[in-house]
Scaffold this active site. Structure first.
Site, PDB file in Angstrom:
ATOM      1  N   ARG A  91       4.498   4.391  -4.704  1.00 11.75           N
ATOM      2  CA  ARG A  91       3.704   3.148  -5.581  1.00 11.75           C
ATOM      3  C   ARG A  91       2.137   4.207  -5.290  1.00 11.75           C
ATOM      4  O   ARG A  91       2.059   3.798  -4.163  1.00 11.75           O
ATOM      5  CB  ARG A  91       4.219   1.975  -4.992  1.00 11.75           C
ATOM      6  CG  ARG A  91       3.245   0.962  -5.468  1.00 11.75           C
ATOM      7  CD  ARG A  91       3.026  -0.302  -5.544  1.00 11.75           C
ATOM      8  NE  ARG A  91       4.554  -0.441  -5.369  1.00 11.75           N
ATOM      9  CZ  ARG A  91       5.301  -1.746  -4.630  1.00 11.75           C
ATOM     10  NH1 ARG A  91       4.712  -2.200  -3.572  1.00 11.75           N
ATOM     11  NH2 ARG A  91       6.079  -1.437  -4.970  1.00 11.75           N
ATOM     12  N   CYS A 103     -11.805  -3.335   4.848  1.00 11.72           N
ATOM     13  CA  CYS A 103     -10.673  -4.791   3.562  1.00 11.72           C
ATOM     14  C   CYS A 103     -12.278  -5.539   4.088  1.00 11.72           C
ATOM     15  O   CYS A 103     -12.646  -6.212   4.483  1.00 11.72           O
ATOM     16  CB  CYS A 103      -9.739  -5.619   4.552  1.00 11.72           C
ATOM     17  SG  CYS A 103      -8.862  -6.145   3.460  1.00 11.72           S
TER      18      CYS A 103
HETATM   19  S1  SF4 Z   1      -5.862  -6.106   5.697  1.00 14.62           S
HETATM   20 FE1  SF4 Z   1      -4.822  -7.585   6.003  1.00 14.62          FE
HETATM   21  S2  SF4 Z   1      -4.959  -7.960   8.250  1.00 14.62           S
HETATM   22 FE2  SF4 Z   1      -7.125  -7.176   7.557  1.00 14.62          FE
HETATM   23  S3  SF4 Z   1      -9.028  -7.625   7.151  1.00 14.62           S
HETATM   24 FE3  SF4 Z   1      -7.870  -7.524   5.430  1.00 14.62          FE
HETATM   25  S4  SF4 Z   1      -6.265  -9.455   5.035  1.00 14.62           S
HETATM   26 FE4  SF4 Z   1      -6.736  -9.233   6.948  1.00 14.62          FE
END
Ligand code: SF4
Length: 362
Positions: free
Chosen positions: A277, A77
């Site tokens: 999805r 992420c």
């Molecule tokens: S996936 Fe969600 S919880 Fe994980 S780092 Fe990214 S924004 Fe934060």
């Protein structure tokens, strides 16, 4: 027993009260993955036709209402504050700006508006803003979905009271592979949030990400967890990892596109009544891959040019492909634009009265 015989034998085993199975073993699911591609797709498509119009795809729009600076360490992420990806963090959006975006999404044919915030979980002070967003978007005639991180029972109830239709919280991967991807929250934490959401009467959107270096056994394990929940998630997003420079998963070996389609097909077989999805990663998928995914049982996409922080195919590309494939976008908003404008003004006025505009200086 051959893979196809093992997979075929599963169709005769037990069903729960909702007529759907919740007792899939890992072996059975792995046997589905091992079917010949044509057999797997034929089976998935046949099941798809029993439960859905095969020529209809639901269209949702996703808006990032709070971007970046997330304390979690999800290795895929770009919004985690632990990785240097050049992403600019933004505070929670003002309610009226969110409603403007929702109106634009509605005008483009979206029937569901999803709002995502990069939080470990919402704080108490955030709840009035996010519930105001839910109320405002609902007044536009759109279904609402949020993804805000982990939720307590009480937070789930507050969102339910505001009228939230769906809550997204992904399981990401199999329980065994999970520790390779995230260490700041457990698999059990995720299941607890899903349970809180379900208990509050909100519909569940939960799926995962493939292409993170996991094995086929892990992909089977993810789908097993989802299919064996007491109630299948109403929406199951299957994301293909978008490799973002600066995240630990950048440079991971690309998943074979055929394996991605297999994952869609197995999800359709295991959760016959759920919307499956196509989510992140669509940008790198060819039109032919989209077409195969729709045939395999995908019947929902995120629409628009940006998916949280990564690119998404341009909206008109999707519509052109729909036309070529004879697919209709599932639309439900038939009111006139004037009605939308009126509803939008009402929502803004209401939020203003309730002093729910976010004070960026706070
Ligand atoms: S996936 Fe969600 S919880 Fe994980 S780092 Fe990214 S924004 Fe934060």
């Amino acid at each position: 027993m051959t893979a196809s015989a093992a997979a075929a034998s599963t169709s005769s085993t037990s069903a729960e009260g909702d007529g759907l199975r919740h007792d899939w073993s890992r072996k059975e699911i792995e046997a589905l993955f091992a079917l010949s591609f044509n057999d797997l797709l034929f089976r998935a498509h046949s099941i798809h036709r029993q439960h859905f119009d095969p020529n209809q795809v639901q269209v949702s729009t996703l808006l990032s209402i709070k971007t970046g600076a997330c304390p979690e360490d999800c290795k895929y992420c770009p919004q985690s504050n632990r990785y240097d990806t050049g992403l600019e963090a933004e505070k929670l959006m003002e309610v009226e700006k969110v409603l403007e975006q929702a109106r634009a999404a509605r005008a483009q044919g979206s029937t569901r508006f999803c709002m995502g915030a990069a939080w470990r979980s919402p704080k108490k002070k955030d709840m009035p803003y996010v519930t105001a967003m839910v109320r405002g978007v609902k007044e536009l005639g759109l279904e609402t979905c949020m993804t805000l991180g982990m939720l307590t029972e009480q937070q789930a109830q507050e969102l339910a009271d505001a009228g939230l239709d769906y809550y997204n919280h992904n399981l990401d991967t199999s329980p065994e592979y999970y520790g390779e991807i995230i260490t700041t929250r457990t698999y059990g934490d995720r299941l607890t949030t899903l349970d809180n959401v379900r208990s509050a009467g909100i519909k569940v959107c939960s799926g995962g990400i493939v292409g993170m270096g996991e094995s086929v056994r892990d992909r089977a394990g993810l789908l097993q967890q989802l299919a064996n929940l007491p109630q299948h998630p109403e929406s199951v997003p299957i994301n293909m990892l978008v490799q973002v420079e600066g995240t630990p998963l950048a440079g991971t070996e690309q998943l074979d596109p055929i394996e991605f389609i297999r994952t869609i097909a197995v999800a359709r077989i295991l959760m016959p009544r759920s919307y499956v999805r196509l989510s992140a990663g669509r940008e790198s998928m060819s039109e032919e891959m989209h077409a195969l995914a729709y045939f395999a049982g995908a019947n929902s996409i995120f629409y628009g040019e940006k998916l949280l922080t990564t690119p998404n195919p341009e909206a008109n590309k999707d519509l052109t492909l729909f036309e070529r494939l004879g697919i209709n976008a599932e639309r439900r908003c038939a009111d006139s634009d004037e009605a939308v404008t009126a509803a939008l003004s009402d929502s803004i006025e209401q939020a203003r009265n309730d002093k729910l505009f976010y004070d960026a200086s706070a």
